[in-house]
Design a protein around this motif. Structure first.
Motif, PDB file in Angstrom:
ATOM      1  N   UNK A  91       1.707  29.787 -15.622  1.00 11.69           N
ATOM      2  CA  UNK A  91       1.168  30.765 -16.572  1.00 11.69           C
ATOM      3  C   UNK A  91       2.268  31.441 -17.388  1.00 11.69           C
ATOM      4  N   UNK A  92       3.499  31.432 -16.857  1.00 16.26           N
ATOM      5  CA  UNK A  92       4.601  32.085 -17.571  1.00 16.26           C
ATOM      6  C   UNK A  92       4.976  31.366 -18.861  1.00 16.26           C
ATOM      7  N   UNK A  93       4.554  30.108 -18.983  1.00 17.57           N
ATOM      8  CA  UNK A  93       4.831  29.353 -20.200  1.00 17.57           C
ATOM      9  C   UNK A  93       3.611  29.265 -21.120  1.00 17.57           C
ATOM     10  N   UNK A  94       2.515  29.895 -20.732  1.00 14.27           N
ATOM     11  CA  UNK A  94       1.319  29.871 -21.576  1.00 14.27           C
ATOM     12  C   UNK A  94       1.597  30.595 -22.894  1.00 14.27           C
ATOM     13  N   UNK A  95       1.191  29.979 -23.983  1.00 13.02           N
ATOM     14  CA  UNK A  95       1.381  30.583 -25.290  1.00 13.02           C
ATOM     15  C   UNK A  95       2.723  30.297 -25.925  1.00 13.02           C
ATOM     16  N   UNK A  96       3.638  29.663 -25.174  1.00 10.20           N
ATOM     17  CA  UNK A  96       4.947  29.312 -25.730  1.00 10.20           C
ATOM     18  C   UNK A  96       4.800  28.044 -26.580  1.00 10.20           C
ATOM     19  N   UNK A  97       5.213  28.124 -27.840  1.00 13.22           N
ATOM     20  CA  UNK A  97       5.079  26.991 -28.755  1.00 13.22           C
ATOM     21  C   UNK A  97       6.350  26.149 -28.842  1.00 13.22           C
ATOM     22  N   UNK A  98       7.475  26.739 -28.462  1.00 14.48           N
ATOM     23  CA  UNK A  98       8.748  26.051 -28.607  1.00 14.48           C
ATOM     24  C   UNK A  98       9.755  26.660 -27.638  1.00 14.48           C
ATOM     25  N   UNK A  99      10.537  25.809 -26.961  1.00 15.72           N
ATOM     26  CA  UNK A  99      11.612  26.272 -26.082  1.00 15.72           C
ATOM     27  C   UNK A  99      12.928  25.780 -26.665  1.00 15.72           C
ATOM     28  N   UNK A 100      13.899  26.688 -26.817  1.00 17.72           N
ATOM     29  CA  UNK A 100      15.191  26.338 -27.394  1.00 17.72           C
ATOM     30  C   UNK A 100      16.297  26.760 -26.437  1.00 17.72           C
ATOM     31  N   UNK A 105       6.392  21.218 -17.394  1.00 20.75           N
ATOM     32  CA  UNK A 105       5.275  22.146 -17.261  1.00 20.75           C
ATOM     33  C   UNK A 105       4.798  22.737 -18.587  1.00 20.75           C
ATOM     34  N   UNK A 106       5.202  22.131 -19.693  1.00 21.28           N
ATOM     35  CA  UNK A 106       4.744  22.629 -20.985  1.00 21.28           C
ATOM     36  C   UNK A 106       4.569  21.472 -21.943  1.00 21.28           C
ATOM     37  N   UNK A 107       3.671  21.640 -22.887  1.00 24.22           N
ATOM     38  CA  UNK A 107       3.510  20.658 -23.959  1.00 24.22           C
ATOM     39  C   UNK A 107       4.378  21.029 -25.153  1.00 24.22           C
ATOM     40  N   UNK A 108       5.033  22.188 -25.091  1.00 26.20           N
ATOM     41  CA  UNK A 108       5.916  22.620 -26.173  1.00 26.20           C
ATOM     42  C   UNK A 108       7.194  21.782 -26.180  1.00 26.20           C
ATOM     43  N   UNK A 109       7.715  21.433 -27.331  1.00 27.86           N
ATOM     44  CA  UNK A 109       9.005  20.736 -27.371  1.00 27.86           C
ATOM     45  C   UNK A 109      10.102  21.594 -26.743  1.00 27.86           C
ATOM     46  N   UNK A 110      11.015  20.965 -26.016  1.00 26.41           N
ATOM     47  CA  UNK A 110      12.185  21.644 -25.459  1.00 26.41           C
ATOM     48  C   UNK A 110      13.407  21.096 -26.196  1.00 26.41           C
ATOM     49  N   UNK A 111      14.004  21.940 -27.037  1.00 27.35           N
ATOM     50  CA  UNK A 111      15.158  21.557 -27.834  1.00 27.35           C
ATOM     51  C   UNK A 111      16.421  22.115 -27.202  1.00 27.35           C
ATOM     52  N   UNK A 112      17.554  21.431 -27.417  1.00 21.98           N
ATOM     53  CA  UNK A 112      18.801  21.969 -26.868  1.00 21.98           C
ATOM     54  C   UNK A 112      20.002  21.565 -27.701  1.00 21.98           C
ATOM     55  N   UNK A 113      21.023  22.415 -27.639  1.00 25.85           N
ATOM     56  CA  UNK A 113      22.371  22.058 -28.091  1.00 25.85           C
ATOM     57  C   UNK A 113      23.270  22.121 -26.865  1.00 25.85           C
ATOM     58  N   UNK A 114      24.432  21.492 -26.954  1.00 26.39           N
ATOM     59  CA  UNK A 114      25.362  21.478 -25.820  1.00 26.39           C
ATOM     60  C   UNK A 114      26.187  22.762 -25.776  1.00 26.39           C
ATOM     61  N   UNK A 115      26.364  23.271 -24.572  1.00 24.98           N
ATOM     62  CA  UNK A 115      27.348  24.314 -24.339  1.00 24.98           C
ATOM     63  C   UNK A 115      28.674  23.669 -23.970  1.00 24.98           C
ATOM     64  N   UNK A 116      29.722  24.460 -23.842  1.00 23.56           N
ATOM     65  CA  UNK A 116      31.033  23.899 -23.519  1.00 23.56           C
ATOM     66  C   UNK A 116      31.130  23.391 -22.081  1.00 23.56           C
ATOM     67  N   UNK A 117      30.142  23.704 -21.245  1.00 24.83           N
ATOM     68  CA  UNK A 117      30.138  23.210 -19.859  1.00 24.83           C
ATOM     69  C   UNK A 117      29.089  22.117 -19.636  1.00 24.83           C
ATOM     70  N   UNK A 118      28.580  21.522 -20.713  1.00 19.37           N
ATOM     71  CA  UNK A 118      27.463  20.580 -20.581  1.00 19.37           C
ATOM     72  C   UNK A 118      27.880  19.113 -20.654  1.00 19.37           C
TER      73      UNK A 118
END
Length: 206
Positions: free
Chosen positions: A21-30, A46-59
């Protein structure tokens, strides 16, 4: 559009004490970087929202353990429901390693994006790992921001600039919310929820 921005530490609220339920209503995760790839994969499950990411220096581990079901937007303009999102991960170079750049190297990345910037007529959200120079950054080289990020904001006037890298636990000088010209600046450390259509993310954010 409701956006969940995350960075730097895996939120216990979303991982250790997760409820769908904590992700309900979330349209996009960045993700603004430096997060366990398994954490991103977990959220994507656990979501149908796209999960986008950029790299951090430890990734650098993302090469071995990619975030499954997630989309890397480094050096891209990703469009979601008409919102143009530009991704530029990494930090200032302070030692040998992946996802670290000098100011000149970051400028070269931006220069290569110029045709896409022209084609898309700019962008609405700038997503980075490092902050911009003298805008919520620190004076030590590892946590110093990039000047080119300020110039991108000055030229294209995006509505939001999302970054991580400077943990809010470092001290009170690192703010969750800021503003530069017409652009709202959000430090995505841990987690932050905001509406893209908001007129004041600090007032309406979670």
């Amino acid at each position: 559009m409701k956006i969940l921005a995350i960075a730097d530490v895996e939120s216990k609220y979303l991982w250790d004490y997760f409820e769908k339920s904590k992700l309900e209503g979330i349209d996009l995760i960045i993700s603004c970087g430096d997060l366990d790839p398994r954490y991103l994969s977990f959220l994507a499950t656990f979501t149908s929202a796209p999960v986008l990411y950029v790299h951090g220096n430890h990734d650098d581990k993302y090469e071995r353990i990619p975030p499954e079901g997630c989309i890397c937007i480094d050096d891209k303009i990703y469009v979601h429901e008409g919102v143009r999102i530009l991704g530029l991960g990494g930090s200032m170079r302070y030692k040998p390693g992946e996802h670290q750049y000098t100011e000149w190297e970051m400028r070269r990345r931006v220069f290569k994006l110029f045709p896409k910037l022209v084609w898309r007529r700019g962008f609405d959200i700038l997503v980075t790992h490092a902050p911009a120079y003298q805008l919520n950054d620190a004076r030590d080289l590892p946590h110093q921001g990039f000047k080119i990020f300020l110039q991108l904001i000055e030229k294209y006037h995006p509505k939001f600039f999302l970054h991580g890298h400077v943990h809010m636990s470092y001290g009170r000088q690192h703010k969750r919310y800021d503003k530069y010209m017409d652009t709202y600046v959000i430090n995505a450390f841990d987690r932050c929820v905001f509406e893209f259509e908001t007129e004041d993310p600090e007032k309406d954010g979670q």
